[in-house]
Enzyme design. Structure first.
Site, PDB file in Angstrom:
ATOM      1  N   CYS A   1      42.946  15.053  -8.919  1.00  0.00           N
ATOM      2  CA  CYS A   1      42.823  14.260  -9.456  1.00  0.00           C
ATOM      3  C   CYS A   1      43.545  13.547  -9.052  1.00  0.00           C
ATOM      4  CB  CYS A   1      43.500  15.022 -10.971  1.00  0.00           C
ATOM      5  SG  CYS A   1      45.322  13.951 -11.940  1.00  0.00           S
TER       6      CYS A   1
ATOM      7  N   THR B   1      26.455  12.233  -5.168  1.00  0.00           N
ATOM      8  CA  THR B   1      26.408  11.876  -6.706  1.00  0.00           C
ATOM      9  C   THR B   1      25.390  11.299  -7.937  1.00  0.00           C
ATOM     10  OG1 THR B   1      28.857  12.032  -6.253  1.00  0.00           O
ATOM     11  CG2 THR B   1      28.177  10.893  -8.327  1.00  0.00           C
TER      12      THR B   1
ATOM     13  N   ASN C   1      30.720  23.497  -2.111  1.00  0.00           N
ATOM     14  CA  ASN C   1      30.948  22.353  -0.471  1.00  0.00           C
ATOM     15  C   ASN C   1      32.503  22.933  -0.630  1.00  0.00           C
ATOM     16  OD1 ASN C   1      31.308  22.043  -3.525  1.00  0.00           O
ATOM     17  ND2 ASN C   1      31.797  20.676  -3.174  1.00  0.00           N
TER      18      ASN C   1
END
Lengths: 380, 372, 380, 372
Positions: A325, A72, A151
């Site tokens: 989430c 990231t 991915n």
């Protein structure tokens, strides 16, 4: 219960040799690589050795590797770092609709900052077309970010063709290779790649470390300010033990790549075949051919992903789908949306299986059989 | 009813992140059941940082499940909730009524979609942290009030049927709330000190007016007495519930003012003075969507007690069954502020018999068209 | 040669129990905390347990702790995150001249971005004055960042007084507690701290991890975009094993704090006394009283820092001074410049000794004696 | 000369990050010395990213030292370099001369400040990767040319004295460059394939003109022939070195044009045609700052050979010593483009005797005031 882990694309267990190596470094290399005493030198040496191996693994030079805290950060550094420093040449960025969120959400932030971002569509296999890219390219395009391999569905993008298209354009070419690195052979010169992101924990290395390759002629604005580590492009004491472990993981990945590829491709075939034998209705999301060997994304009509995942988990099988989430519920995958549209049933009935070094043929068969059971129960 | 060995009995606990469902899960686990905690995400909303507002609650579920040592998951019923509960909620408000979304949520989501989900996971039972009890007695399932009278939630569960109750457990129904908190505290559960949530689940702690105005256009209008005297303005009829005093802002001499009725066509809120304003009292209703816990035949007319609001004391009534899942309910004494849209729930002693939605309100045989 | 490590402020060796704990997690907790299967839950559990202990250690709530890749990232997140989200209330930031580079260089970047930064001066002990701060405060000040204890000279800042001054001002109060955490007792409520940075590797934890405390009413703009980790404030797969190790390190630090403080304060006295006995000319940079117990910064008139450091290193003693630039040479310390001015000889003749859990009295004595030898040789 | 056991002999190697000093360190280590690598940072400059331009070189030093297995450090002589070398460099240019900063760097930094630093670390010797040799012969130290004639660096080392040489090692002076590269390659040293650095150390690979213009104001002026004919403009006298052709930009018929002199007062660059333009030739000089390797008394006048530029072939000369570390040098044949500011270095066969700075240039007994 013997559990089966088929979620290596989410994160992969650390290789025993990586753990061993890290243990050694944690115990015997206590120093800070920036320190000028013997402890510092010993720590620094670990970084240099790792950097060399990582550079070599993608055909780069040692000073083109920046250690990061993971994929990231590498993606964010690439996007913001190029955008900030090249904005005088234009504020247009091109990416795809199927990137990892680390790229997509960074792009959304860039839009807030006044950049214009084109999100290239993909076909039903999840692949962009180079002619779409060519059409989207403008004089003020400064960055093109296209992932190496997806991915979620494993689809490989035409990286070399993109590189060739861009080599005479001002736009820098970034590829998020987090999922592909280690299993695909890659060379930054051959593919004219300017920036490339890698994460250690996807290749049996430790979490919390990765690297960004930055071609030496690319001027990257830093995102972390502080000490002069990584030649001022990424401040913060380097994670020596993890980098040493990452180093070991790269060595292992390089050595075992061919063997693994063959094994994983075979696993895909086995899984598909066994499901067919068990008369399970399913479809493959993506393609079996032009795909990362370790990722298999399957749609089971008439089922529901949340029930599938929970049932398989309760049966000791760990697979995944889309992303959860913060409140735990499964969000529809943006990748599948890009491939099949917002209304497709595949969004709510697809799961991803991903293989790793510990995966066995028995596990594949057992997973196929358990999946068949669950599917048949859910379709009742 | 045949009882399986708890360790071979899978129970899915619907966990909200509150203390009640936490203790429900804990007790089941202690009893040796194969317990799974599941958090329902019914509403999609994000805070300033773009984070699901449900996140904190889910985090509490996780903490508690880890403490108890059970697996946990989340399940998303946003679509179903929107279609079945929220749409109904808005329709009712639009119709000038005061809906009870919790009843609908229990009927359509918790004990329908969620129950189905639990069953698809191989569960034998679905458990929740409701203050209510289920017993199998005399060859059928009965739903009893929770022991803690102050917390009893059968009012919201009135639509449950035999089939649902056969798969439902209320592990804390036999406990006082104070005891539940004590158990949580002793087990050091992360939610032990958490305040009970107030308000409707999807609105959370937010301003109700503000929330509603996002979905329904507010139409300001006059506040009038039945005598036609204009007493001020209201911001929207939907913001007012019959019998309530707050938010009117009418000063002056005499007793305080209350909302006592609505004229939907003229968009007028009727107001009157005095808590016991006679216009607030009614003596009969017609209820729709009436559901009975027991499947057994009932006499056409019978006496029992009833509640017309949550936490209201029981009132003696006579129920007369009508066609089409409707019934008439005659109050033995006039009752204040019985409001269309709310539930009428029937009891026989500690047993909840079932209930329906208050549709029409009568006094002295005449329908009161102004209540809503 | 038995080497002596007196550079714990640069980085501290990992505590054996921390290594053991990490080893356990690396081996048996392979999952991704965001995954919804059993492996994911096990990983997530490690994070939650750690978060609880860390929150408690500073009197915070669990959801106020954001895991980062270290102190530098925590500092950067605090500064940029507050600046971005509160700029509508003003663009003035106050910090001190003696902050770590992670704060100072972030502040310089803020200046480039149009913020105005006031750098408070310090006295000869390295301490700011609260009245200077009060004078610098303006209606448009949105952030005050003052470190808890200085990493070079150990000086403690008047954190509580600053907090009290700021509690009725809109400015958010950040403190870089990287060097002080673990050795000083701190409470964010008592000191009215809004943001606080911590690094694991300074307290015998692993490198590459840290946390930022953010009071729940502070709205922090994220710097890393991607997954929804850390409630969307810091994307990227969490470094589970390192966080578990960090957790262990915090537990140990909490338990041993008082004992360590006493021990280190004693070491300072021993060092000073032995140098005096050996008739070495020296001065203390900072103060012995109002200072972090583990940091001792000494000036040796007539010597040169580069020669001192190399000589001590060749003698097996690791100490440090200022920071090394990327080309290895020692830069004059900005902290000493702030304390003594640009022309002071102390800039080129001072070294820092810092103690840790492994430091012994024998090491202190030996270091004093070796230092005396080197000083006398260099002054010839 | 007494020889200590290598393992008790500490040698500091001045490492630049190039292949020569890398191999020097390697050889010493192989010979068993207690070797320490030290990188000198003499110049503070940063690249686009704000990173020290010296970083890459230091990184190479680190790699090599790790490969060899020796400790490494850096030392900062920026201030000394600025004061002693760079200031001299600018002064010389301002005076219209062509300085040789490498000679000054060796004299003031490498073999003075750096040597002292090495000694303060307990070193017995300082070693560098220069192509030169030191031998102790006949009771004194002699400095000999490097074996590789093409690489010999004694020209830059001409100011070294007995005392310095007694503490200096040149471990690769007895090797051909090709051999040095081969050793580096065989040992797989990180610097094995690195190109030799070109140019003056603080300028690096940058544009010389651009660099100089940051420190010295460029004063454009005329280019003229000695006959007074204006042939064009120059951008600054300091950018031109006597005898050089490039950068004049004078076209036209006949032989190419060369810089052959400067008139500092009028800011005029004299130009003339032909490589062998007779104005470029001189036959004697006066040198200042003359230093001799040997401390032993010399005859007042003696013959030897000399170089007036780096890599120039040797010229036969007669040296006549003068007061105040000065000497006259008479060339046995006229020599082209002997330039004030450069060094005159004297040899006897393979032995470097010493040298000085070219101060005044003569032809036929007359001083050529236009050279510079």
């Amino acid at each position: 219960m013997e559990r089966i882990y088929l979620d290596h694309a989410a994160t992969s267990p650390m290789h025993p040799k990586v753990i061993e190596r890290m243990l050694e470094v944690m115990r015997s290399v206590p120093g800070n690589p920036s320190s000028i005493h013997s402890f510092g030198r010993e720590a620094r040496r670990e970084l240099d050795l790792a950097r060399e191996v990582m550079a070599k693994s993608i055909g780069a030079k040692v000073n083109e590797i920046i250690f990061t805290s993971g994929g990231t950060e590498a993606d964010n550094m690439a996007l913001f770092g190029v955008a900030e420093n090249y904005q005088q040449f234009g504020k247009h960025v091109i990416t795809t609709a199927v990137e990892h969120h680390a790229v997509l959400h960074a792009c959304q932030k860039l839009e807030q900052l006044g950049f214009e971002v084109t999100y290239l569509p993909v076909d039903e296999t999840g692949r962009i077309s180079v002619s779409d890219l060519e059409a989207a390219l403008r004089d003020d395009t400064i960055l093109v970010s296209v992932m190496y391999g997806n991915n979620e569905v494993g689809t490989l993008q035409p990286i070399k063709e993109i590189g060739e298209l861009l080599k005479n354009h001002q736009a820098k070419f970034h590829t998020d290779a987090v999922q592909a690195y280690g299993i695909e052979n890659m060379d930054v010169d051959e593919c004219f790649i300017d920036l490339l992101s890698v994460s250690a924990h996807k290749i049996n290395g430790p979490k919390g470390t990765g690297f960004l390759y930055v071609r030496s002629d690319v001027k990257l604005a830093p995102r972390l300010f502080g000490g002069e580590q990584e030649r001022k492009r990424r401040a913060g004491t380097e994670n020596v033990a993890s980098i040493a472990g990452f180093h070991e993981a790269v060595v292992i990945a390089n050595k075992e790549r061919d063997e693994k590829r063959e094994k994983f491709i075979n696993f895909k075939k086995m899984m598909v075949q066994r499901l067919q034998e068990l008369s399970v209705e399913f479809a493959i999301n993506g393609s079996l051919e032009n795909s990362l060997p370790h990722i298999l994304n399957l749609s089971f009509p008439g089922t529901n992903v949340e029930a599938m995942l929970v049932n398989l988990d309760l049966g000791g099988i760990a697979v995944s789908s889309g992303s959860a989430c913060t409140a735990g519920s499964i969000e529809p995958s943006h990748v599948l949306v890009a491939m099949f549209g917002k209304e497709s049933e595949r969004l709510t009935n697809s799961i991803r299986l991903s293989f790793g070094f510990s995966t066995t043929a028995e596990e594949i068969i057992k997973t196929a059989e358990e999946t068949a059971k669950v599917v048949s129960r859910l379709k009742k | 009813m045949e009882q399986k060995d708890p360790k071979n009995t899978r129970v899915v606990v619907g966990m909200s992140g509150g203390v009640d469902s936490s203790v429900a899960a804990l007790l089941l686990k202690q009893q040796g059941y194969d317990v799974i905690g599941i958090f329902m995400k019914n509403w999609d909303d994000t805070d300033d940082n773009g984070v699901c507002t449900a996140t904190e609650d889910y985090n509490d579920v996780i903490r508690v499940c880890n403490q108890i040592g059970i697996p946990y998951y989340a399940v998303n019923f946003e679509k179903q909730y929107w279609d079945k509960v929220f749409t109904y909620f808005l329709e009712e408000y639009k119709a000038g009524r005061t809906p009870n979304p919790d009843v609908m949520c229990n009927k359509e989501i918790k004990f329908k979609a969620f129950l189905e989900h639990a069953m698809s996971l191989g569960a034998d039972y679905l458990a929740t942290g409701h203050y209510a009890r289920v017993v199998y007695r005399d060859g059928e399932y009965k739903m009893l009030r929770g022991i803690d009278e102050n917390k009893d939630q059968t009012y919201f569960l009135n639509q449950l049927t035999q089939e649902q109750l056969s798969k439902v457990m209320f592990p804390i129904g036999h406990l006082e709330k104070a005891k539940v908190r004590e158990i949580a505290k002793q087990a050091n559960l992360a939610t032990a000190g958490k305040k009970d949530s107030t308000g409707i689940c999807f609105i959370g702690e937010r301003n109700f007016k503000e929330f509603l105005s996002q979905y329904l256009p507010a139409q300001p209008g006059n506040m009038e007495t039945f005598e036609g005297e204009i007493k001020g303005r209201h911001e929207g009829l939907m913001y007012h519930t019959i019998g309530q005093r707050h938010g009117l802002g009418i000063g002056g001499a005499g007793e305080p003012w209350f909302a006592i009725g609505k004229d939907l066509k003229r968009n007028v809120l009727y107001v009157g003075q005095g808590f016991h304003n006679e216009k607030l009292y009614s003596d009969a209703i017609i209820a729709t969507n009436v559901s009975w816990v027991s499947n057994r035949p009932k006499p056409t007319e019978f006496d029992c007690t009833a509640k017309f609001r949550y936490r209201q004391e029981d009132h003696k009534v006579t129920v007369r069954l009508l066609e089409g899942e409707r019934c008439q309910v005659f109050f033995h004494e006039p009752i204040r502020a019985v409001t269309p849209g709310q539930s009428a729930v029937f009891y026989n002693g500690e047993e909840c018999l079932g209930g329906g939605t208050i549709d029409e309100v009568y006094k002295n045989g005449e329908r009161l068209t102004y209540v809503g």
